[in-house]
Design a protein around this motif. Structure first.
Motif, PDB file in Angstrom:
ATOM      1  N   ILE A  13      18.103  -7.911   8.734  1.00  0.00           N
ATOM      2  CA  ILE A  13      18.898  -9.098   9.049  1.00  0.00           C
ATOM      3  C   ILE A  13      20.362  -8.751   8.850  1.00  0.00           C
ATOM      4  O   ILE A  13      20.737  -8.189   7.807  1.00  0.00           O
ATOM      5  CB  ILE A  13      18.524 -10.285   8.134  1.00  0.00           C
ATOM      6  N   LEU A  14      21.186  -9.076   9.818  1.00  0.00           N
ATOM      7  CA  LEU A  14      22.637  -8.992   9.677  1.00  0.00           C
ATOM      8  C   LEU A  14      23.097 -10.401   9.333  1.00  0.00           C
ATOM      9  O   LEU A  14      22.861 -11.345  10.104  1.00  0.00           O
ATOM     10  CB  LEU A  14      23.284  -8.508  10.971  1.00  0.00           C
ATOM     11  N   ALA A  15      23.701 -10.555   8.164  1.00  0.00           N
ATOM     12  CA  ALA A  15      24.014 -11.891   7.646  1.00  0.00           C
ATOM     13  C   ALA A  15      25.464 -11.999   7.222  1.00  0.00           C
ATOM     14  O   ALA A  15      26.122 -11.004   6.914  1.00  0.00           O
ATOM     15  CB  ALA A  15      23.105 -12.194   6.448  1.00  0.00           C
ATOM     16  N   GLN A  16      25.933 -13.243   7.196  1.00  0.00           N
ATOM     17  CA  GLN A  16      27.248 -13.536   6.624  1.00  0.00           C
ATOM     18  C   GLN A  16      27.093 -14.703   5.662  1.00  0.00           C
ATOM     19  O   GLN A  16      26.340 -15.640   5.903  1.00  0.00           O
ATOM     20  CB  GLN A  16      28.271 -13.827   7.709  1.00  0.00           C
ATOM     21  N   ALA A  17      27.806 -14.586   4.553  1.00  0.00           N
ATOM     22  CA  ALA A  17      27.790 -15.626   3.526  1.00  0.00           C
ATOM     23  C   ALA A  17      29.081 -15.500   2.733  1.00  0.00           C
ATOM     24  O   ALA A  17      29.762 -14.479   2.800  1.00  0.00           O
ATOM     25  CB  ALA A  17      26.576 -15.460   2.608  1.00  0.00           C
ATOM     26  N   ASP A  18      29.416 -16.536   1.986  1.00  0.00           N
ATOM     27  CA  ASP A  18      30.640 -16.524   1.198  1.00  0.00           C
ATOM     28  C   ASP A  18      30.578 -15.512   0.056  1.00  0.00           C
ATOM     29  O   ASP A  18      31.600 -15.013  -0.391  1.00  0.00           O
ATOM     30  CB  ASP A  18      30.931 -17.907   0.633  1.00  0.00           C
ATOM     31  N   SER A  19      29.352 -15.226  -0.410  1.00  0.00           N
ATOM     32  CA  SER A  19      29.180 -14.292  -1.522  1.00  0.00           C
ATOM     33  C   SER A  19      27.753 -13.769  -1.511  1.00  0.00           C
ATOM     34  O   SER A  19      26.864 -14.342  -0.855  1.00  0.00           O
ATOM     35  CB  SER A  19      29.445 -14.991  -2.860  1.00  0.00           C
ATOM     36  N   LYS A  20      27.534 -12.705  -2.254  1.00  0.00           N
ATOM     37  CA  LYS A  20      26.171 -12.182  -2.379  1.00  0.00           C
ATOM     38  C   LYS A  20      25.276 -13.206  -3.078  1.00  0.00           C
ATOM     39  O   LYS A  20      24.106 -13.362  -2.723  1.00  0.00           O
ATOM     40  CB  LYS A  20      26.177 -10.857  -3.139  1.00  0.00           C
ATOM     41  N   ALA A  21      25.837 -13.916  -4.034  1.00  0.00           N
ATOM     42  CA  ALA A  21      25.064 -14.943  -4.741  1.00  0.00           C
ATOM     43  C   ALA A  21      24.583 -16.020  -3.769  1.00  0.00           C
ATOM     44  O   ALA A  21      23.427 -16.456  -3.830  1.00  0.00           O
ATOM     45  CB  ALA A  21      25.888 -15.559  -5.861  1.00  0.00           C
ATOM     46  N   GLN A  22      25.471 -16.440  -2.856  1.00  0.00           N
ATOM     47  CA  GLN A  22      25.063 -17.435  -1.866  1.00  0.00           C
ATOM     48  C   GLN A  22      23.973 -16.875  -0.963  1.00  0.00           C
ATOM     49  O   GLN A  22      22.999 -17.568  -0.665  1.00  0.00           O
ATOM     50  CB  GLN A  22      26.254 -17.887  -1.025  1.00  0.00           C
ATOM     51  N   LEU A  23      24.132 -15.622  -0.535  1.00  0.00           N
ATOM     52  CA  LEU A  23      23.111 -15.015   0.321  1.00  0.00           C
ATOM     53  C   LEU A  23      21.775 -14.932  -0.398  1.00  0.00           C
ATOM     54  O   LEU A  23      20.732 -15.206   0.198  1.00  0.00           O
ATOM     55  CB  LEU A  23      23.546 -13.626   0.792  1.00  0.00           C
ATOM     56  N   MET A  24      21.783 -14.609  -1.669  1.00  0.00           N
ATOM     57  CA  MET A  24      20.525 -14.524  -2.420  1.00  0.00           C
ATOM     58  C   MET A  24      19.839 -15.888  -2.481  1.00  0.00           C
ATOM     59  O   MET A  24      18.607 -15.972  -2.404  1.00  0.00           O
ATOM     60  CB  MET A  24      20.771 -13.966  -3.819  1.00  0.00           C
ATOM     61  N   GLN A  25      20.612 -16.959  -2.572  1.00  0.00           N
ATOM     62  CA  GLN A  25      20.034 -18.303  -2.541  1.00  0.00           C
ATOM     63  C   GLN A  25      19.421 -18.592  -1.170  1.00  0.00           C
ATOM     64  O   GLN A  25      18.359 -19.214  -1.078  1.00  0.00           O
ATOM     65  CB  GLN A  25      21.091 -19.356  -2.873  1.00  0.00           C
ATOM     66  N   ILE A  26      20.088 -18.150  -0.121  1.00  0.00           N
ATOM     67  CA  ILE A  26      19.572 -18.331   1.238  1.00  0.00           C
ATOM     68  C   ILE A  26      18.278 -17.542   1.414  1.00  0.00           C
ATOM     69  O   ILE A  26      17.290 -18.062   1.947  1.00  0.00           O
ATOM     70  CB  ILE A  26      20.642 -17.895   2.271  1.00  0.00           C
ATOM     71  N   LEU A  27      18.263 -16.299   0.951  1.00  0.00           N
ATOM     72  CA  LEU A  27      17.076 -15.460   1.091  1.00  0.00           C
ATOM     73  C   LEU A  27      15.900 -15.999   0.275  1.00  0.00           C
ATOM     74  O   LEU A  27      14.743 -15.799   0.644  1.00  0.00           O
ATOM     75  CB  LEU A  27      17.392 -14.018   0.688  1.00  0.00           C
ATOM     76  N   ALA A  28      16.192 -16.689  -0.807  1.00  0.00           N
ATOM     77  CA  ALA A  28      15.123 -17.266  -1.644  1.00  0.00           C
ATOM     78  C   ALA A  28      14.318 -18.316  -0.891  1.00  0.00           C
ATOM     79  O   ALA A  28      13.188 -18.635  -1.275  1.00  0.00           O
ATOM     80  CB  ALA A  28      15.717 -17.862  -2.913  1.00  0.00           C
ATOM     81  N   LEU A  29      14.865 -18.833   0.208  1.00  0.00           N
ATOM     82  CA  LEU A  29      14.159 -19.839   1.015  1.00  0.00           C
ATOM     83  C   LEU A  29      13.189 -19.218   2.012  1.00  0.00           C
ATOM     84  O   LEU A  29      12.384 -19.925   2.612  1.00  0.00           O
ATOM     85  CB  LEU A  29      15.186 -20.690   1.780  1.00  0.00           C
ATOM     86  N   ASP A  30      13.263 -17.906   2.192  1.00  0.00           N
ATOM     87  CA  ASP A  30      12.397 -17.219   3.148  1.00  0.00           C
ATOM     88  C   ASP A  30      10.951 -17.259   2.662  1.00  0.00           C
ATOM     89  O   ASP A  30      10.666 -16.867   1.528  1.00  0.00           O
ATOM     90  CB  ASP A  30      12.862 -15.767   3.303  1.00  0.00           C
ATOM     91  N   PRO A  31      10.024 -17.725   3.501  1.00  0.00           N
ATOM     92  CA  PRO A  31       8.614 -17.737   3.097  1.00  0.00           C
ATOM     93  C   PRO A  31       8.096 -16.356   2.679  1.00  0.00           C
ATOM     94  O   PRO A  31       7.264 -16.263   1.774  1.00  0.00           O
ATOM     95  CB  PRO A  31       7.888 -18.250   4.336  1.00  0.00           C
ATOM     96  N   PHE A  32       8.582 -15.290   3.294  1.00  0.00           N
ATOM     97  CA  PHE A  32       8.172 -13.947   2.875  1.00  0.00           C
ATOM     98  C   PHE A  32       8.594 -13.680   1.435  1.00  0.00           C
ATOM     99  O   PHE A  32       7.855 -13.063   0.666  1.00  0.00           O
ATOM    100  CB  PHE A  32       8.774 -12.873   3.788  1.00  0.00           C
ATOM    101  N   LYS A  33       9.787 -14.149   1.064  1.00  0.00           N
ATOM    102  CA  LYS A  33      10.278 -13.990  -0.308  1.00  0.00           C
ATOM    103  C   LYS A  33       9.485 -14.888  -1.254  1.00  0.00           C
ATOM    104  O   LYS A  33       9.060 -14.452  -2.332  1.00  0.00           O
ATOM    105  CB  LYS A  33      11.768 -14.343  -0.364  1.00  0.00           C
ATOM    106  N   GLN A  34       9.260 -16.126  -0.847  1.00  0.00           N
ATOM    107  CA  GLN A  34       8.544 -17.077  -1.702  1.00  0.00           C
ATOM    108  C   GLN A  34       7.115 -16.632  -1.974  1.00  0.00           C
ATOM    109  O   GLN A  34       6.586 -16.883  -3.058  1.00  0.00           O
ATOM    110  CB  GLN A  34       8.559 -18.458  -1.059  1.00  0.00           C
ATOM    111  N   GLN A  35       6.503 -15.962  -1.010  1.00  0.00           N
ATOM    112  CA  GLN A  35       5.128 -15.489  -1.171  1.00  0.00           C
ATOM    113  C   GLN A  35       5.063 -14.049  -1.698  1.00  0.00           C
ATOM    114  O   GLN A  35       3.988 -13.472  -1.785  1.00  0.00           O
ATOM    115  CB  GLN A  35       4.378 -15.582   0.164  1.00  0.00           C
ATOM    116  N   GLN A  36       6.223 -13.485  -2.012  1.00  0.00           N
ATOM    117  CA  GLN A  36       6.336 -12.122  -2.539  1.00  0.00           C
ATOM    118  C   GLN A  36       5.675 -11.099  -1.617  1.00  0.00           C
ATOM    119  O   GLN A  36       4.955 -10.214  -2.054  1.00  0.00           O
ATOM    120  CB  GLN A  36       5.762 -12.047  -3.961  1.00  0.00           C
ATOM    121  N   LEU A  37       5.970 -11.220  -0.316  1.00  0.00           N
ATOM    122  CA  LEU A  37       5.387 -10.338   0.693  1.00  0.00           C
ATOM    123  C   LEU A  37       6.304  -9.172   1.045  1.00  0.00           C
ATOM    124  O   LEU A  37       5.886  -8.254   1.758  1.00  0.00           O
ATOM    125  CB  LEU A  37       5.077 -11.120   1.967  1.00  0.00           C
ATOM    126  N   ALA A  38       7.552  -9.209   0.572  1.00  0.00           N
ATOM    127  CA  ALA A  38       8.507  -8.166   0.924  1.00  0.00           C
ATOM    128  C   ALA A  38       9.524  -7.975  -0.192  1.00  0.00           C
ATOM    129  O   ALA A  38       9.821  -8.906  -0.940  1.00  0.00           O
ATOM    130  CB  ALA A  38       9.229  -8.528   2.221  1.00  0.00           C
TER     131      ALA A  38
END
Length: 95
Positions: free
Chosen positions: A49-74
């Motif tokens: 994924i090529l992403a833009q966010a105000d900070s890495k912390a903000q991006l990590m919050q965005i990525l935490a919403l990914d079902p793959f992340k929530q299900q610990q698949l990746a």
């Protein structure tokens, strides 16, 4: 600007179970302006994924919403960079 490299930690059969939810998540992030490009790795061991966010912390919050992340698949590897040179079509990415 960030490059997010996902590496699957499970069989593709598990990925397929959550693929529709993952695609819906991607669409939400494109609509919000966070994601600029995404796709599968070849061979199919994950995605990028090529992403833009105000900070890495903000991006990590965005990525935490990914079902793959929530299900610990990746696993997620996040690389931050500052685009200083681009093709003309991508000049809007320069900082």
């Amino acid at each position: 600007m960030f490059v997010v490299s996902l590496t699957y930690t499970c069989e593709l059969s598990e990925i397929e179970k959550y693929l529709a939810a993952h695609i819906a998540y991607l669409e939400q992030q494109y609509a919000a302006g966070h994601f600029l490009a995404s796709g599968r790795k070849v061979p199919r061991i994950g995605g990028v994924i090529l992403a833009q966010a105000d900070s890495k912390a903000q991006l990590m919050q965005i990525l935490a919403l990914d079902p793959f992340k929530q299900q610990q698949l990746a696993d997620y590897d996040v690389i931050e960079f500052i685009p200083s040179k681009t093709a003309d079509a991508l000049a809007f990415l320069k900082q």
